[in-house]
Scaffold this active site. Structure first.
Site, short mmCIF file in Angstrom:
data_model
loop_
_atom_site.label_atom_id
_atom_site.label_comp_id
_atom_site.label_asym_id
_atom_site.label_seq_id
_atom_site.Cartn_x
_atom_site.Cartn_y
_atom_site.Cartn_z
N ARG A 52 -86.04 -1.23 41.87
CA ARG A 52 -86.20 -0.50 40.62
C ARG A 52 -86.51 -1.50 39.52
O ARG A 52 -85.88 -2.56 39.44
CB ARG A 52 -84.92 0.28 40.26
CG ARG A 52 -84.66 1.52 41.10
CD ARG A 52 -85.70 2.64 40.85
NE ARG A 52 -85.44 3.82 41.64
CZ ARG A 52 -85.95 4.06 42.85
NH1 ARG A 52 -86.75 3.17 43.41
NH2 ARG A 52 -85.67 5.19 43.48
N GLU A 110 -91.13 3.22 34.07
CA GLU A 110 -92.04 4.11 34.81
C GLU A 110 -92.02 5.51 34.24
O GLU A 110 -90.94 5.98 33.88
CB GLU A 110 -91.62 4.16 36.29
CG GLU A 110 -92.09 2.98 37.06
CD GLU A 110 -91.72 3.06 38.54
OE1 GLU A 110 -91.79 4.15 39.12
OE2 GLU A 110 -91.35 2.03 39.09
N SER A 156 -75.13 -10.71 47.82
CA SER A 156 -74.65 -9.37 48.13
C SER A 156 -73.16 -9.32 47.84
O SER A 156 -72.50 -10.36 47.80
CB SER A 156 -74.91 -9.10 49.62
OG SER A 156 -74.33 -7.90 50.01
N ARG A 157 -72.63 -8.10 47.63
CA ARG A 157 -71.20 -7.99 47.37
C ARG A 157 -70.38 -8.44 48.58
O ARG A 157 -69.36 -9.06 48.47
CB ARG A 157 -70.85 -6.54 47.03
CG ARG A 157 -70.95 -6.25 45.54
CD ARG A 157 -70.46 -4.87 45.26
NE ARG A 157 -71.15 -3.90 46.11
CZ ARG A 157 -71.19 -2.60 45.87
NH1 ARG A 157 -70.58 -2.11 44.84
NH2 ARG A 157 -71.83 -1.78 46.69
N THR A 160 -89.36 -4.42 44.84
CA THR A 160 -89.73 -3.11 45.40
C THR A 160 -88.57 -2.12 45.23
O THR A 160 -88.54 -1.08 45.88
CB THR A 160 -90.06 -3.22 46.91
OG1 THR A 160 -88.98 -3.91 47.56
CG2 THR A 160 -91.35 -3.96 47.16
N GLY A 207 -79.04 -4.91 51.65
CA GLY A 207 -78.86 -3.62 52.33
C GLY A 207 -79.93 -3.49 53.40
O GLY A 207 -80.52 -4.50 53.83
N ARG A 208 -80.20 -2.26 53.80
CA ARG A 208 -81.17 -2.06 54.89
C ARG A 208 -82.54 -2.68 54.59
O ARG A 208 -83.11 -3.39 55.41
CB ARG A 208 -81.39 -0.56 55.13
CG ARG A 208 -80.21 0.17 55.69
CD ARG A 208 -80.66 1.61 55.96
NE ARG A 208 -79.55 2.48 56.23
CZ ARG A 208 -78.84 3.11 55.30
NH1 ARG A 208 -79.15 2.96 54.03
NH2 ARG A 208 -77.84 3.89 55.63
N ILE A 209 -83.07 -2.39 53.40
CA ILE A 209 -84.44 -2.84 53.09
C ILE A 209 -84.47 -4.36 52.88
O ILE A 209 -85.38 -5.04 53.36
CB ILE A 209 -85.02 -2.08 51.87
CG1 ILE A 209 -85.01 -0.57 52.13
CG2 ILE A 209 -86.44 -2.57 51.55
CD1 ILE A 209 -85.37 0.30 50.93
N HIS A 262 -95.77 1.88 42.78
CA HIS A 262 -94.54 2.40 43.42
C HIS A 262 -94.87 3.09 44.76
O HIS A 262 -94.67 4.31 44.91
CB HIS A 262 -93.81 3.37 42.48
CG HIS A 262 -92.34 3.49 42.81
ND1 HIS A 262 -91.37 3.75 41.88
CD2 HIS A 262 -91.68 3.40 44.00
CE1 HIS A 262 -90.18 3.82 42.46
NE2 HIS A 262 -90.34 3.61 43.74
N ILE A 263 -95.37 2.29 45.69
CA ILE A 263 -95.80 2.85 46.99
C ILE A 263 -94.95 2.35 48.15
O ILE A 263 -95.38 2.39 49.30
CB ILE A 263 -97.30 2.55 47.26
CG1 ILE A 263 -97.60 1.04 47.16
CG2 ILE A 263 -98.20 3.35 46.35
CD1 ILE A 263 -98.96 0.64 47.71
N GLY A 264 -93.73 1.90 47.84
CA GLY A 264 -92.87 1.35 48.89
C GLY A 264 -92.77 2.23 50.13
O GLY A 264 -92.88 1.76 51.26
C1 DGY Z 1 -87.08 5.36 46.92
O1 DGY Z 1 -87.02 6.11 47.89
O2 DGY Z 1 -86.14 5.21 46.15
C2 DGY Z 1 -88.34 4.61 46.74
O3 DGY Z 1 -88.38 3.98 45.52
C3 DGY Z 1 -89.51 5.54 46.95
O4 DGY Z 1 -90.63 4.80 47.29
#
Ligand code: DGY
Length: 318
Positions: free
Chosen positions: A236, A265, A175-176, A234, A154-156, A283-285
């Site tokens: 889940r 978490e 990816s699908r 990064t 996806g985007r990220i 969790h600082i993405g």
């Molecule tokens: C999100 O937006 O889902 C990210 O995990 C937050 O950093």
């Protein structure tokens, strides 16, 4: 109309909502509210601005009958029972797009930190162990000409691959659907998950958490990794079988892992703290000032639109 913000976020959200005439209440504590407290404080609200640490399940939804919109301050929305909310006529929104670069930067940072052992080396320095240059001090792995496997393009995922490409990495992805523009831009090749796990030198996870992606990287998939492989997450924590990953790291079956997210978490498996071959981030993405401001703006905009009878900017579709 009342809007409740479940935890402190950049003040721009409150300002935008107040300017539009909404009665804004905020939980000013820096921790998520237990469900019953959230229900009590958000009572009779038309809009609810939530964080990924708020569990918005059937119980919460049933007890907030005036809700028209739940605006999640995150791109992920696994904390919300979206189907149930939608069945009650409540719109759910998230904050996609604006946190792509910030999160991809963290993924790339984790790839670099793992491959060049930054955290171990930093700890070594702080302990005063540096005695000068040595030929075998903290030998890592090159990234150039290595293969990056993107799980979830996806985007990220795509933004991470573009960064890695600049480091001379080859890209494969799982990816699908095929991503033609992405393939053109990065010469990425779509492969099966098994092939990716077997072939990639670095694996970066970018899938949302859904029932279908829970433990997608389970024992069987993790066992396919190369002995010098690096695994970065990064997205889940629940996408990876974390207990099994710890086992692999402990027995040095892979080179390293870089984690920004965890299976349970906010609690973190204490075994992770004992491992030298893992880089741990809290969790600082999306944690940059600019990005968090934009997330607050977008969440507020979604609430304003819906409560003023307009279309939300970024509705979640499930
Ligand atoms: C999100 O937006 O889902 C990210 O995990 C937050 O950093």
């Amino acid at each position: 109309m009342k809007v409740f913000i479940s935890q402190k976020i950049p003040s721009v959200a409150e300002e935008m909502l107040t300017k539009q005439g909404f009665d804004v209440k905020i939980n000013r504590k820096k921790s998520p509210l237990p469900s019953n407290d959230l229900i009590k404080l958000a009572k009779s609200s038309g809009g609810l601005l939530t964080l990924l640490s708020d569990k918005i399940d059937k119980y919460v939804i049933d007890n907030l009958p005036d809700l028209k919109i739940i605006a999640n301050y995150a791109v992920g929305f696994n904390n919300i029972d979206v189907r149930y909310a939608n069945s009650k006529g409540i719109i759910v929104t998230n904050t996609p797009g604006i946190l792509t670069d910030a999160t991809a930067d963290v993924a790339m940072g984790l790839i670099l930190a793992c491959s060049r052992r930054f955290c171990e080396a930093d700890e070594f320095m702080r302990k005063g162990k540096f005695e000068g240059w040595k030929p075998d001090l903290f030998l890592g792995s090159d990234l150039k000409n290595k293969t990056l496997g993107i799980v979830g393009a996806g985007r990220i995922g795509q933004a991470t691959a573009i960064r890695a490409k600049a480091f001379g990495m080859k890209i494969i992805y799982f990816s699908r659907s095929r991503k033609h523009d992405f393939e053109k831009q990065t010469a990425a090749k779509k492969v099966s998950l098994a092939k990716l796990m077997k072939t990639a030198d670095v694996i970066s996870v970018h899938l949302p958490l859904t029932p279908a992606t829970f433990h997608l990287l389970d024992k069987e998939e993790l066992d396919l990794m190369k002995s010098r492989a690096i695994l970065v997450n990064t997205a889940r924590g629940e996408v990876i079988n974390e207990k099994y990953l710890i086992k692999l790291l402990r027995s040095k079956k892979i080179f390293a892992a870089g984690l920004d997210v965890y299976e349970n978490e906010p609690s973190v498996n204490p075994s992770l703290y004992k491992l030298k071959n893992v880089v741990l981030l809290p969790h600082i993405g999306s944690a940059t000032v600019e990005t968090r401001n934009k997330m607050a703006e977008l969440a507020a905009k979604n609430i304003i639109n819906v409560l003023k009878g307009k279309k939300p900017v970024t509705p979640v579709n499930v």
